[in-house]
Scaffold this motif. Sequence first.
Motif, PDB file in Angstrom:
ATOM      1  N   UNK A 469       0.702  -1.172  -0.236  1.00 45.97           N
ATOM      2  CA  UNK A 469       0.052   0.032  -0.039  1.00 45.97           C
ATOM      3  C   UNK A 469       0.842   1.197   0.164  1.00 45.97           C
ATOM      4  N   UNK A 470       0.689   2.273  -0.895  1.00 51.05           N
ATOM      5  CA  UNK A 470       1.080   3.417  -0.886  1.00 51.05           C
ATOM      6  C   UNK A 470       0.305   4.440  -0.202  1.00 51.05           C
ATOM      7  N   UNK A 471       0.794   4.970   0.832  1.00 51.93           N
ATOM      8  CA  UNK A 471      -0.306   5.792   1.733  1.00 51.93           C
ATOM      9  C   UNK A 471       0.079   7.436   1.692  1.00 51.93           C
ATOM     10  N   UNK A 472      -0.932   8.013   1.273  1.00 54.36           N
ATOM     11  CA  UNK A 472      -0.625   9.587   1.522  1.00 54.36           C
ATOM     12  C   UNK A 472      -1.110  10.080   2.711  1.00 54.36           C
ATOM     13  N   UNK A 473      -0.441  10.541   3.631  1.00 54.45           N
ATOM     14  CA  UNK A 473      -0.858  11.053   4.815  1.00 54.45           C
ATOM     15  C   UNK A 473      -1.186  12.687   4.801  1.00 54.45           C
ATOM     16  N   UNK A 474      -2.445  13.346   4.602  1.00 60.37           N
ATOM     17  CA  UNK A 474      -2.755  14.411   4.340  1.00 60.37           C
ATOM     18  C   UNK A 474      -2.157  15.467   5.503  1.00 60.37           C
ATOM     19  N   UNK A 475      -2.093  15.264   6.638  1.00 61.55           N
ATOM     20  CA  UNK A 475      -1.374  16.003   7.628  1.00 61.55           C
ATOM     21  C   UNK A 475       0.141  15.963   7.558  1.00 61.55           C
ATOM     22  N   UNK A 476       0.698  15.602   6.552  1.00 61.35           N
ATOM     23  CA  UNK A 476       2.184  15.408   6.671  1.00 61.35           C
ATOM     24  C   UNK A 476       2.891  16.580   6.328  1.00 61.35           C
ATOM     25  N   UNK A 477       2.921  17.598   7.304  1.00 59.79           N
ATOM     26  CA  UNK A 477       3.946  18.929   7.152  1.00 59.79           C
ATOM     27  C   UNK A 477       5.016  18.574   7.965  1.00 59.79           C
ATOM     28  N   UNK A 478       5.231  17.540   8.840  1.00 55.55           N
ATOM     29  CA  UNK A 478       6.501  17.258   9.585  1.00 55.55           C
ATOM     30  C   UNK A 478       6.468  15.972   9.739  1.00 55.55           C
ATOM     31  N   UNK A 479       7.374  15.408  10.573  1.00 52.20           N
ATOM     32  CA  UNK A 479       7.483  14.025  10.740  1.00 52.20           C
ATOM     33  C   UNK A 479       6.413  13.556  12.021  1.00 52.20           C
ATOM     34  N   UNK A 480       5.579  14.309  12.763  1.00 49.20           N
ATOM     35  CA  UNK A 480       4.772  13.893  13.636  1.00 49.20           C
ATOM     36  C   UNK A 480       3.797  13.061  13.421  1.00 49.20           C
ATOM     37  N   UNK A 481       3.042  13.010  12.226  1.00 43.16           N
ATOM     38  CA  UNK A 481       2.021  12.149  11.841  1.00 43.16           C
ATOM     39  C   UNK A 481       2.500  10.732  11.531  1.00 43.16           C
ATOM     40  N   UNK A 482       3.850  10.518  11.416  1.00 44.80           N
ATOM     41  CA  UNK A 482       4.544   9.159  11.152  1.00 44.80           C
ATOM     42  C   UNK A 482       4.419   8.447  12.417  1.00 44.80           C
ATOM     43  N   UNK A 483       4.322   9.114  13.417  1.00 43.52           N
ATOM     44  CA  UNK A 483       4.550   8.245  14.529  1.00 43.52           C
ATOM     45  C   UNK A 483       3.103   7.408  14.911  1.00 43.52           C
ATOM     46  N   UNK A 484       2.312   7.998  14.487  1.00 42.63           N
ATOM     47  CA  UNK A 484       0.799   7.146  14.502  1.00 42.63           C
ATOM     48  C   UNK A 484       0.774   6.220  13.362  1.00 42.63           C
ATOM     49  N   UNK A 485       1.240   6.426  12.182  1.00 43.42           N
ATOM     50  CA  UNK A 485       1.447   5.674  11.198  1.00 43.42           C
ATOM     51  C   UNK A 485       2.256   4.372  11.529  1.00 43.42           C
ATOM     52  N   UNK A 486       3.227   4.487  12.482  1.00 44.25           N
ATOM     53  CA  UNK A 486       4.275   3.450  12.711  1.00 44.25           C
ATOM     54  C   UNK A 486       3.396   2.335  13.512  1.00 44.25           C
TER      55      UNK A 486
END
Length: 493
Positions: A469-486
């Motif tokens: 799956x190739x995922x676009x995170x709409x709130x990705x303006x910095x690294x922080x949203x990646x912690x939830x995706x982790x």
Amino acid sequence: MTVNLPSPCVVVLAGPGASGKSSWAAEHFAADAIVSSDRLRALAGAGEDDITASTDAFALLEQVVAVRMRRRLTTVIDTLGLDTERRRAWRELARRHDLPCVVVAFDTPAAECRARNRGRAKRIPADALTVQLRSWRQVRDLLATEGFDEVLTPQPIRVVPAAFVDTAAAAVRQRERPAGLRFGLHLSSFTFDGGTPATAERLREIAAAAEETGFDALYVMDHFRQIPQVGRAWDNFLESYTTLAYLAACTRTAELGALVTGVTYRNVAHLGKIVATLDVLSGGRAMCGLGLAWFRAEHTAYGWDFPPTSQRYALLEDALRLLPLLWGKGSPSFEGNVISVPEAACYPRPLREHVPVILGGGGERRTLRLAARHADAANVLGDLDTVRRKASVLRAHCAEAGRDPETVALTHLCTALVGTDDRELAASVERLRPQRVDSAKYAESVNAGTVDDHIGRFRALAEAGVNEVMVRLPDLTGPEPLTRMAKVIAAFR
């Protein structure tokens, strides 16, 4: 057990007075979604207990319910729900607007209703409550026969985008019998805090965090200005292969590619050289996404020809055949439908013995057939049922081409707004949704769900045949949203 209902939907509450309807509704729904006869009685009269205002209150209620259904907004109808004709009218109105309609039956014991009523500051008259309790016994047995989509008890409930309605069981399967799945981060926006001067640093931080999070690959869109599905034409947007080269220097393990390269934008032999260079400089991590190219306005803006679809398909098929020759040994000539290359030479050759080619697009008659014949993966969009159908079509094309379906991966591109819990998720939706866009519609458009919602959805996609799956995170303006995706990715490791 928590029940997931699709957004938007209609929820009819039914039960005698003091059975707990209003308290339950307030606990599980936003106040704006609840249409309450009591509150409208207070609006039309002297207070919620002003029985003389009932006729006007119900007239208002029917108007509000009709408007909300017409606008396809989740609507909770908080009345006694004892009137058979009103229930029928609400069901029919919901059907007319293609909205699921459920009823929640509050079968609270009569003694408990009476005890609650006695504790109220403003009580329901005892004889009126007795009439309601008698009526309820008849209504209770009718509900299952009236044609509601579901008859529910007052249990925990969530209204979620359609993609997550049935994912709870899949999330359980993932916890009990984990399946593997590749994850790619799709970078589609470059509007960062700090503006243009901060772009390089923000991108470096995101790339490093993505690798640490567990993403297997990083992808960028091959466009030259922002596409209308994501933002405005004048939003910051980076050129794809320059960006991939920068990401190669910022990362160590993630594979890198354009999802997908528009076949009309570059001389195909030159594209082969670009991808080979990226592979060498990244230490063998390049992937090559290819697509038909669709953005006519972009072609016009940059002065490129935008050939008819048939010509672009001919060019795409030639590219699929030519690129492996460029990356292989020697310098063979190539004569295709529209491309002629006397010397398919590319030195240095890629470090990879075989650079994976991902063909973007879900066209079942032509695109998936080309993927079955020439590509290493087919990238598709759509909901779960659509993906299942595409997977079946791809397998059929592989069989027709005499190719093992296991050698052609199925990948899926989607947007995912991830929240740790419902409260955090709702706050993110409110913060990110554009003005004049209903929060439920925005949540649907970005697949807004909790970590468990996404684990279940991705497990269902894996069961449908998706390998990545190739995922676009709409709130990705910095690294922080990646912690939830982790947390989502960790469930598949």
